[in-house]
Design a protein around this motif. Structure first.
Motif, PDB file in Angstrom:
ATOM      1  N   THR A   1      26.439   2.214   4.562  1.00  0.00           N
ATOM      2  CA  THR A   1      26.312   1.965   5.883  1.00  0.00           C
ATOM      3  C   THR A   1      25.428   3.008   6.474  1.00  0.00           C
ATOM      4  N   ILE A   2      25.711   4.184   6.049  1.00  0.00           N
ATOM      5  CA  ILE A   2      25.121   5.513   6.762  1.00  0.00           C
ATOM      6  C   ILE A   2      23.505   5.363   6.495  1.00  0.00           C
ATOM      7  N   LEU A   3      23.251   4.921   5.347  1.00  0.00           N
ATOM      8  CA  LEU A   3      21.715   5.081   4.638  1.00  0.00           C
ATOM      9  C   LEU A   3      21.321   3.876   5.467  1.00  0.00           C
ATOM     10  N   SER A   4      22.170   2.745   5.850  1.00  0.00           N
ATOM     11  CA  SER A   4      21.261   1.540   6.648  1.00  0.00           C
ATOM     12  C   SER A   4      20.925   1.904   7.612  1.00  0.00           C
ATOM     13  N   LYS A   5      21.765   2.800   8.530  1.00  0.00           N
ATOM     14  CA  LYS A   5      21.697   3.320   9.893  1.00  0.00           C
ATOM     15  C   LYS A   5      20.501   4.325   9.802  1.00  0.00           C
ATOM     16  N   ASP A   6      20.312   5.128   8.808  1.00  0.00           N
ATOM     17  CA  ASP A   6      19.366   6.104   8.550  1.00  0.00           C
ATOM     18  C   ASP A   6      17.998   5.198   8.675  1.00  0.00           C
ATOM     19  N   SER A   7      18.055   4.200   7.498  1.00  0.00           N
ATOM     20  CA  SER A   7      16.798   3.360   7.715  1.00  0.00           C
ATOM     21  C   SER A   7      16.370   2.665   8.872  1.00  0.00           C
TER      22      SER A   7
ATOM     23  N   VAL B   1      14.165  11.925   1.507  1.00  0.00           N
ATOM     24  CA  VAL B   1      14.494  12.435  -0.138  1.00  0.00           C
ATOM     25  C   VAL B   1      15.863  11.867  -0.397  1.00  0.00           C
ATOM     26  N   LYS B   2      15.788  10.638  -0.945  1.00  0.00           N
ATOM     27  CA  LYS B   2      17.175   9.897  -1.014  1.00  0.00           C
ATOM     28  C   LYS B   2      18.143  10.787  -1.842  1.00  0.00           C
ATOM     29  N   GLU B   3      17.700  11.227  -2.927  1.00  0.00           N
ATOM     30  CA  GLU B   3      18.565  12.076  -3.941  1.00  0.00           C
ATOM     31  C   GLU B   3      19.301  13.205  -3.488  1.00  0.00           C
ATOM     32  N   SER B   4      18.746  13.507  -2.446  1.00  0.00           N
ATOM     33  CA  SER B   4      19.368  14.907  -1.328  1.00  0.00           C
ATOM     34  C   SER B   4      20.610  14.475  -0.693  1.00  0.00           C
ATOM     35  N   THR B   5      20.526  13.150  -0.503  1.00  0.00           N
ATOM     36  CA  THR B   5      21.463  12.592   0.615  1.00  0.00           C
ATOM     37  C   THR B   5      22.940  12.910   0.240  1.00  0.00           C
ATOM     38  N   GLU B   6      23.747  13.278   0.888  1.00  0.00           N
ATOM     39  CA  GLU B   6      25.217  13.566   0.748  1.00  0.00           C
ATOM     40  C   GLU B   6      26.031  13.269   2.287  1.00  0.00           C
ATOM     41  N   ILE B   7      26.846  12.231   1.899  1.00  0.00           N
ATOM     42  CA  ILE B   7      27.605  11.628   3.060  1.00  0.00           C
ATOM     43  C   ILE B   7      29.053  12.155   2.877  1.00  0.00           C
ATOM     44  N   PHE B   8      29.526  12.766   4.060  1.00  0.00           N
ATOM     45  CA  PHE B   8      31.083  13.269   3.970  1.00  0.00           C
ATOM     46  C   PHE B   8      31.849  12.570   5.124  1.00  0.00           C
ATOM     47  N   PRO B   9      32.983  11.871   4.763  1.00  0.00           N
ATOM     48  CA  PRO B   9      33.744  11.256   5.851  1.00  0.00           C
ATOM     49  C   PRO B   9      34.487  12.094   6.800  1.00  0.00           C
ATOM     50  N   LEU B  10      34.575  11.736   8.151  1.00  0.00           N
ATOM     51  CA  LEU B  10      35.622  12.535   9.313  1.00  0.00           C
ATOM     52  C   LEU B  10      36.754  11.623   9.392  1.00  0.00           C
ATOM     53  N   TYR B  11      37.911  12.191   9.360  1.00  0.00           N
ATOM     54  CA  TYR B  11      39.086  11.315   9.533  1.00  0.00           C
ATOM     55  C   TYR B  11      39.781  12.027  10.866  1.00  0.00           C
ATOM     56  N   LYS B  12      40.697  11.350  11.452  1.00  0.00           N
ATOM     57  CA  LYS B  12      41.519  11.980  12.425  1.00  0.00           C
ATOM     58  C   LYS B  12      42.877  11.104  12.104  1.00  0.00           C
ATOM     59  N   ASN B  13      43.974  11.843  11.767  1.00  0.00           N
ATOM     60  CA  ASN B  13      45.341  11.101  11.399  1.00  0.00           C
ATOM     61  C   ASN B  13      45.002  10.012  10.394  1.00  0.00           C
ATOM     62  N   GLY B  14      44.291  10.301   9.511  1.00  0.00           N
ATOM     63  CA  GLY B  14      43.931   9.253   8.372  1.00  0.00           C
ATOM     64  C   GLY B  14      43.012   8.156   8.700  1.00  0.00           C
ATOM     65  N   VAL B  15      42.498   8.172  10.045  1.00  0.00           N
ATOM     66  CA  VAL B  15      41.645   7.033  10.529  1.00  0.00           C
ATOM     67  C   VAL B  15      40.095   7.539  10.449  1.00  0.00           C
TER      68      VAL B  15
ATOM     69  N   VAL C   1      29.283  12.869   8.190  1.00  0.00           N
ATOM     70  CA  VAL C   1      28.323  13.798   8.361  1.00  0.00           C
ATOM     71  C   VAL C   1      27.029  13.566   7.100  1.00  0.00           C
ATOM     72  N   GLN C   2      25.963  13.352   7.531  1.00  0.00           N
ATOM     73  CA  GLN C   2      24.948  13.285   6.478  1.00  0.00           C
ATOM     74  C   GLN C   2      24.109  14.416   6.455  1.00  0.00           C
ATOM     75  N   ASN C   3      23.921  14.863   5.119  1.00  0.00           N
ATOM     76  CA  ASN C   3      23.130  15.905   4.948  1.00  0.00           C
ATOM     77  C   ASN C   3      21.987  15.439   3.855  1.00  0.00           C
TER      78      ASN C   3
END
Length: 281
Positions: free
Chosen positions: A30-36, A96-110, A115-117
């Motif tokens: 999803t995040i890569l789709s938005k980036d695209s 640079v696709k191989e450099s992409t890192e995606i980290f989820p952010l949660y609040k109370n499990g939701v 974060v996209q690096n």
């Protein structure tokens, strides 16, 4: 500025403490789709509408050379700058696709954000040498829609290898022109090197007025035939399938269930197009 980069370093280190999502996960795609949509479509083709749709009203953009921008300033600079004259379009950005890192952010499990690096490269017609930089984007769900709320673009440096990496993807104008001339609504191109997918780019629209993202799903139709043939022959080589065994032992087409000739159909006949069925029955 020094304090800013110290804060940024601490922020990035904090994000790194959480496990990044798998590259096959829905969030990563999803995040890569938005980036695209934001860069392959918005930035590289000056489709301002993409930025207007994907940027949060509360956007803060931090650039290590151009300072801080909110959404209004960012769009104004874009329209009056690199997108002022599309015919003289100079700068394009490539992830640079191989450099992409995606980290989820949660609040109370939701899940509420991600974060996209990563790194991106720039190609400029006026320059003999392109550039490369790091970025961190914070995406947030706002009323169920993913919006870019915070973006850092930093560590801009010359890239000695960018000219060697140019490909067919650099000529977007000609590709889009070809699509229109041949009435092709959508085109997906991938480059495979040494058995690995290195680059992907999608052109055109997925539906009227909606640009196709990089992960657009295509109906591959007859391209499934060689894949099916390879799988069948692999099973034969493993001794798990006999080319001349009647296939009714496994499955019978409902259209010919009452026809005794169905017991004469074999895998060999099917793979060699000798079943007797027309292509479109």
């Amino acid at each position: 500025m020094k304090i800013f980069f110290i804060i940024l370093f601490i922020t990035l280190s904090t994000f790194s403490a959480f496990a990044q999502v798998d590259k096959n996960s829905n969030l990563y795609k999803t995040i890569l789709s938005k980036d695209s949509l934001l860069f392959d479509v918005g930035f590289n083709t000056c489709d301002i509408k993409q930025f207007e749709n994907l940027l949060s009203e509360n956007l803060k953009f931090y650039h290590d050379k151009d300072g801080i921008s909110d959404k209004t300033k960012f769009l104004t600079d874009l329209k009056n700058g690199i997108c002022n004259n599309q015919a003289n379009r100079q700068v394009k950005r490539f992830l640079v696709k191989e450099s992409t890192e995606i980290f989820p952010l949660y609040k109370n499990g939701v899940l509420y954000g991600a974060v996209q690096n990563g790194e991106h490269k720039f190609s400029e017609k006026r320059e003999s040498q392109g550039g490369i930089a790091k970025f961190t984007n914070v995406w947030q769900l706002e009323n169920g829609e993913w919006k870019l709320t915070t973006s850092f673009s930093f560590d801009h440096q010359p890239d000695e290898n960018i000219n060697a990496e140019k490909s067919i993807f650099d000529n977007d104008t000609e590709i889009e022109k070809w699509l229109k001339e041949n009435k092709v609504p959508t085109l997906g191109i991938g480059v495979i090197e040494n058995g690995k997918l290195q680059q992907v780019k999608v052109f055109g629209e997925i539906s009227k007025g909606i640009s196709a993202p990089y992960n657009t799903i295509f109906n591959v139709a007859s391209l499934t035939k060689p894949v099916t043939a390879m799988v069948a022959l692999k099973l034969v080589s493993l001794g798990k399938l006999n080319l001349d065994e009647p296939i009714y032992n496994y499955w019978t087409d409902p259209d010919i269930a009452n026809d005794s000739r169905n017991k004469k159909l074999t895998t060999r006949l099917i793979l060699s197009h000798q079943t007797g069925f027309p292509n479109w029955r």
